[in-house]
Design a protein around this motif. Sequence first.
Motif, PDB file in Angstrom:
ATOM      1  N   HIS A  63      31.542   8.635  29.774  1.00  0.00           N
ATOM      2  CA  HIS A  63      32.016   9.665  28.843  1.00  0.00           C
ATOM      3  C   HIS A  63      33.235  10.388  29.423  1.00  0.00           C
ATOM      4  O   HIS A  63      34.192  10.681  28.699  1.00  0.00           O
ATOM      5  CB  HIS A  63      30.908  10.673  28.552  1.00  0.00           C
ATOM      6  CG  HIS A  63      29.759  10.093  27.800  1.00  0.00           C
ATOM      7  ND1 HIS A  63      28.687  10.855  27.388  1.00  0.00           N
ATOM      8  CD2 HIS A  63      29.494   8.829  27.390  1.00  0.00           C
ATOM      9  CE1 HIS A  63      27.821  10.090  26.760  1.00  0.00           C
ATOM     10  NE2 HIS A  63      28.287   8.862  26.748  1.00  0.00           N
ATOM     11  N   ASP A  98      36.244   8.262  29.147  1.00  0.00           N
ATOM     12  CA  ASP A  98      36.684   8.272  27.751  1.00  0.00           C
ATOM     13  C   ASP A  98      37.493   9.535  27.464  1.00  0.00           C
ATOM     14  O   ASP A  98      38.589   9.474  26.900  1.00  0.00           O
ATOM     15  CB  ASP A  98      35.461   8.181  26.834  1.00  0.00           C
ATOM     16  CG  ASP A  98      35.806   8.074  25.352  1.00  0.00           C
ATOM     17  OD1 ASP A  98      36.986   7.878  25.010  1.00  0.00           O
ATOM     18  OD2 ASP A  98      34.873   8.170  24.534  1.00  0.00           O
ATOM     19  N   ARG A 123      32.601   2.469  17.885  1.00  0.00           N
ATOM     20  CA  ARG A 123      31.348   3.207  18.022  1.00  0.00           C
ATOM     21  C   ARG A 123      30.384   2.769  16.931  1.00  0.00           C
ATOM     22  O   ARG A 123      30.809   2.390  15.841  1.00  0.00           O
ATOM     23  CB  ARG A 123      31.584   4.714  17.928  1.00  0.00           C
ATOM     24  CG  ARG A 123      32.370   5.271  19.094  1.00  0.00           C
ATOM     25  CD  ARG A 123      32.516   6.785  18.949  1.00  0.00           C
ATOM     26  NE  ARG A 123      33.391   7.300  19.980  1.00  0.00           N
ATOM     27  CZ  ARG A 123      32.980   8.017  21.011  1.00  0.00           C
ATOM     28  NH1 ARG A 123      31.703   8.303  21.144  1.00  0.00           N
ATOM     29  NH2 ARG A 123      33.839   8.456  21.901  1.00  0.00           N
ATOM     30  N   GLY A 162      27.024   6.794  16.908  1.00  0.00           N
ATOM     31  CA  GLY A 162      27.950   7.384  17.869  1.00  0.00           C
ATOM     32  C   GLY A 162      27.969   6.739  19.241  1.00  0.00           C
ATOM     33  O   GLY A 162      28.681   7.182  20.127  1.00  0.00           O
ATOM     34  N   HIS A 163      27.183   5.675  19.434  1.00  0.00           N
ATOM     35  CA  HIS A 163      27.175   5.000  20.736  1.00  0.00           C
ATOM     36  C   HIS A 163      28.475   4.224  20.925  1.00  0.00           C
ATOM     37  O   HIS A 163      28.999   3.627  19.987  1.00  0.00           O
ATOM     38  CB  HIS A 163      25.982   4.049  20.861  1.00  0.00           C
ATOM     39  CG  HIS A 163      24.673   4.768  20.885  1.00  0.00           C
ATOM     40  ND1 HIS A 163      24.190   5.381  22.017  1.00  0.00           N
ATOM     41  CD2 HIS A 163      23.762   4.981  19.907  1.00  0.00           C
ATOM     42  CE1 HIS A 163      23.021   5.940  21.733  1.00  0.00           C
ATOM     43  NE2 HIS A 163      22.738   5.715  20.462  1.00  0.00           N
ATOM     44  N   ARG A 164      28.977   4.234  22.146  1.00  0.00           N
ATOM     45  CA  ARG A 164      30.233   3.553  22.460  1.00  0.00           C
ATOM     46  C   ARG A 164      30.002   2.046  22.574  1.00  0.00           C
ATOM     47  O   ARG A 164      29.021   1.606  23.171  1.00  0.00           O
ATOM     48  CB  ARG A 164      30.801   4.101  23.781  1.00  0.00           C
ATOM     49  CG  ARG A 164      31.275   5.528  23.672  1.00  0.00           C
ATOM     50  CD  ARG A 164      31.397   6.176  25.052  1.00  0.00           C
ATOM     51  NE  ARG A 164      32.035   7.477  25.014  1.00  0.00           N
ATOM     52  CZ  ARG A 164      31.437   8.610  24.674  1.00  0.00           C
ATOM     53  NH1 ARG A 164      30.156   8.601  24.346  1.00  0.00           N
ATOM     54  NH2 ARG A 164      32.105   9.743  24.652  1.00  0.00           N
ATOM     55  N   CYS A 165      30.935   1.273  22.020  1.00  0.00           N
ATOM     56  CA  CYS A 165      30.880  -0.187  22.080  1.00  0.00           C
ATOM     57  C   CYS A 165      32.090  -0.663  22.884  1.00  0.00           C
ATOM     58  O   CYS A 165      33.228  -0.313  22.566  1.00  0.00           O
ATOM     59  CB  CYS A 165      30.923  -0.789  20.681  1.00  0.00           C
ATOM     60  SG  CYS A 165      29.546  -0.305  19.633  1.00  0.00           S
TER      61      CYS A 165
END
Length: 119
Positions: free
Chosen positions: A13, A16, A26, A30-33
């Motif tokens: 995070h 980022d 995402r 909201g999870h990051r890909c």
Amino acid sequence: MARESGVTVRTLHHYDRLGLLIPASRTGGGHRCYTEADVLRLHRIVALRGFGFPLEEIGTLLDTQAGQDARGLSAEDFAALMKKRADAFAAMSPAERERLQAARARMIPPGVEIPGAEA
């Protein structure tokens, strides 16, 4: 990805927020890909941190060499990176050096030799 790369989710995070590692997309939740290219970039970030480079400098290095494999560096660029690494290591306190060497030992599998890793 955090677990596999040896960093925390909080670190991802942070990277980022700094613009060092921006996820490709995402999920609806909201999870990051991350893509394979993102994983390679993270590995470069972790390696450069291990060499003692500050995050600001890492961003500059990665952006300058975007898409370039470290093995493709010119001899001059490689020598400059190794000098910066040696200078950063020399500027560390003995306790910082010990912590760095312990962290490096945890990251490098037994039997794998890294040129210059003895410093």
